[in-house]
Motif scaffolding. Sequence first.
Motif, short mmCIF file in Angstrom:
data_model
loop_
_atom_site.label_atom_id
_atom_site.label_comp_id
_atom_site.label_asym_id
_atom_site.label_seq_id
_atom_site.Cartn_x
_atom_site.Cartn_y
_atom_site.Cartn_z
N ALA A 256 0.85 -0.98 -0.06
CA ALA A 256 -0.11 -0.02 -0.18
C ALA A 256 1.00 1.27 -0.05
O ALA A 256 1.96 1.43 0.52
N GLY A 257 0.52 2.16 -0.75
CA GLY A 257 1.26 3.46 -0.94
C GLY A 257 2.67 3.25 -1.62
O GLY A 257 3.33 4.43 -1.42
N HIS A 258 2.96 2.29 -2.08
CA HIS A 258 4.27 1.87 -2.73
C HIS A 258 4.29 1.60 -4.03
O HIS A 258 3.19 0.84 -4.53
N ALA A 259 5.37 1.75 -4.69
CA ALA A 259 5.29 1.26 -6.26
C ALA A 259 6.36 0.35 -6.45
O ALA A 259 7.43 0.80 -6.91
N PRO A 260 6.55 -0.92 -6.05
CA PRO A 260 7.63 -1.75 -6.17
C PRO A 260 7.98 -1.86 -7.50
O PRO A 260 6.93 -2.01 -8.20
N VAL A 261 9.23 -2.03 -7.78
CA VAL A 261 9.74 -2.49 -9.37
C VAL A 261 10.39 -3.84 -9.21
O VAL A 261 11.29 -3.97 -8.39
N VAL A 262 9.76 -4.69 -9.92
CA VAL A 262 10.42 -5.90 -10.31
C VAL A 262 11.56 -6.09 -11.13
O VAL A 262 11.54 -5.14 -12.16
N ILE A 263 12.68 -6.53 -10.67
CA ILE A 263 13.95 -6.37 -11.25
C ILE A 263 14.72 -7.92 -11.75
O ILE A 263 15.49 -8.07 -12.53
N ALA A 264 13.89 -8.87 -11.10
CA ALA A 264 14.25 -10.07 -11.27
C ALA A 264 12.99 -11.11 -10.98
O ALA A 264 12.25 -10.89 -9.95
N LEU A 265 12.87 -12.25 -11.65
CA LEU A 265 11.92 -13.27 -11.53
C LEU A 265 12.88 -14.59 -11.29
O LEU A 265 13.70 -14.84 -12.33
N ASP A 266 12.43 -15.49 -10.48
CA ASP A 266 13.25 -16.81 -10.12
C ASP A 266 14.68 -16.47 -10.28
O ASP A 266 15.56 -17.31 -10.79
N GLY A 267 15.09 -15.49 -9.80
CA GLY A 267 16.58 -15.29 -9.80
C GLY A 267 17.21 -14.50 -11.01
O GLY A 267 18.17 -13.93 -11.00
N GLN A 268 16.30 -14.60 -12.35
CA GLN A 268 16.88 -13.99 -13.49
C GLN A 268 16.33 -12.64 -13.68
O GLN A 268 15.05 -12.22 -13.47
N ALA A 269 17.21 -11.85 -14.19
CA ALA A 269 17.07 -10.18 -14.54
C ALA A 269 15.74 -10.36 -15.31
O ALA A 269 15.91 -10.81 -16.24
N PRO A 272 13.30 -3.81 -15.72
CA PRO A 272 12.52 -3.31 -14.44
C PRO A 272 11.18 -2.87 -14.98
O PRO A 272 10.95 -2.07 -15.76
N HIS A 273 10.12 -3.47 -14.10
CA HIS A 273 8.63 -2.99 -14.55
C HIS A 273 7.81 -3.12 -13.00
O HIS A 273 8.33 -3.88 -12.38
N ALA A 274 6.66 -2.30 -13.14
CA ALA A 274 5.84 -2.63 -12.16
C ALA A 274 4.85 -3.74 -12.46
O ALA A 274 4.63 -4.02 -13.50
#
Length: 493
Positions: A256-269, A272-274
């Motif tokens: 809540a109130g934050h906009a995390p950015v995904v930089i890796a999935l299952d360890g792999q880059a 960067p995306h919402a």
Amino acid sequence: MFRGDPSAGIPAMLNRRAFLGAAAALGAASVPRLRADGTAPLHAAAAGPSETVAEATLEAAPGAIRIADDGGPPLPVWGYNGASPGPALRYRPGDTARIRVRNALPRPTTVHWHGLRVPNAMDGVPGLTQDPIPPGGEFLYEFPVRNPGTYWYHPHFQSAEQLDRGLAGAIVVEDAAPYPVDRDLTWVIDDWRLDAAGNVREDFGNLHDASHAGRLGNVATVNGRIPDPLSVQAGERIRLRLVNVANARVFALQFAGHAPVVIALDGQAVRPHAPPGGQVVLGPSMRADLVLDCTATPGSLHPVRDRAYPRTPFELTALQYLDDAPLRAGPPPPVPALPAPDLPEPDLARAEHHALVLEGGAMGGMAGAMFHGEHRGIRELARLGKVWAFNGVVAHGHAVEPWLSVATGTSHVLEVENRTAFPHPLHLHGHPVKVLARDGVASPFPVWRDSVLLMPRERVDLAFVADNPGLWMIHCHIPEHQEAGMMGVVRVG
Ligand code: C2O
Ligand code: CU
Ligand code: CU
């Protein structure tokens, strides 16, 4: 009392009080005090490549953990070195990991290094790559550490019980060059099915769980604790490595109130995306690395909610801002991309295509399937506790005839279709897969995963290069499903 109501249905309710309880665990005391000089450069602890032999010992043993400071008795678990999660293992690319595993459990066990590209003999699959480690026995795992990222380790023997009792730990392989953040945190997220006395309920692998969504718990923990709010300082940038070690629970986290950015999935880059819809979705066994910019005001409190099961949302934890002045002024700098994954690129023009159909389970309409070489009707299969199939075949264990045999170095596309009424995190050992498309819609940027969550009726196309010789499991990572037939073997070379 902090325990959830054990009589609650499935998906189980998570007791809200559990997450808003008393004393601090991940509280202010654990936060390094950051200087509020307004100009602090972002820093990171990562180091360059190495050629170190990194030794570790893991003893799998019964233990007990304190998931809350409520004065109640500790929770009996099975853990590594007395704890659940076990110690986080940290490596640098180029290290040789040498891990002595001692089995002090009353059952055989093995350890699997989930997501790491290890030689087949080190993959920890009983009956397929090694004999199970007997009680009192030990096994030396040794393998080169290759790709940076967030991974984990867990048993691969009677996983419905062993994983659920708490045997799991994180693995972090550091980046070759520092990634600029103020703090690098790992959240090992789990859920537990506790009875009224506060013990793990021992109904592992029962047919209801096996034929429905798997074993969902009624209490959630982060790093083995019912999470108190995480203390943060305004202006800081956190890298948050999320690891879902639950047997069956899918998490869909909203900050809540934050906009995390995904930089890796299952360890792999990844680029960067919402996260789509603002929700970080993690099926069992999956990881996500987030950049969390703490842009809210000092003193404020922001829940982290799970929305995976719309009828039973709950608050996993919260972000509690210290009263300190912001660490740095102005909006956060752009989130840099991690270096692209160093993985072999599938040759799509020449790839062989293979269909993989997931069938079975409650409301799945499967009439029957092959089991031990014979066709059996669904009632008979259910009596045997085997209710799921890959391409019409119900696996009877880890050491089954390969579903697919391919030559080393060749490229493959798996066209996977979930014809069941439940989500399944499909996991391939030894080879990260590139997600080409979901329901025919191409991935907007390259995504590599080792587990792919297929929603009911969903189709995904996955590609990989079979570059690692050996016998590799492919299975649903919900162990109740896996042990009820949802697994197969891919032979490479
Ligand atoms: Cu997490 Cu077969 O593995
Ligand atoms: Cu694995
Ligand atoms: Cu499944």
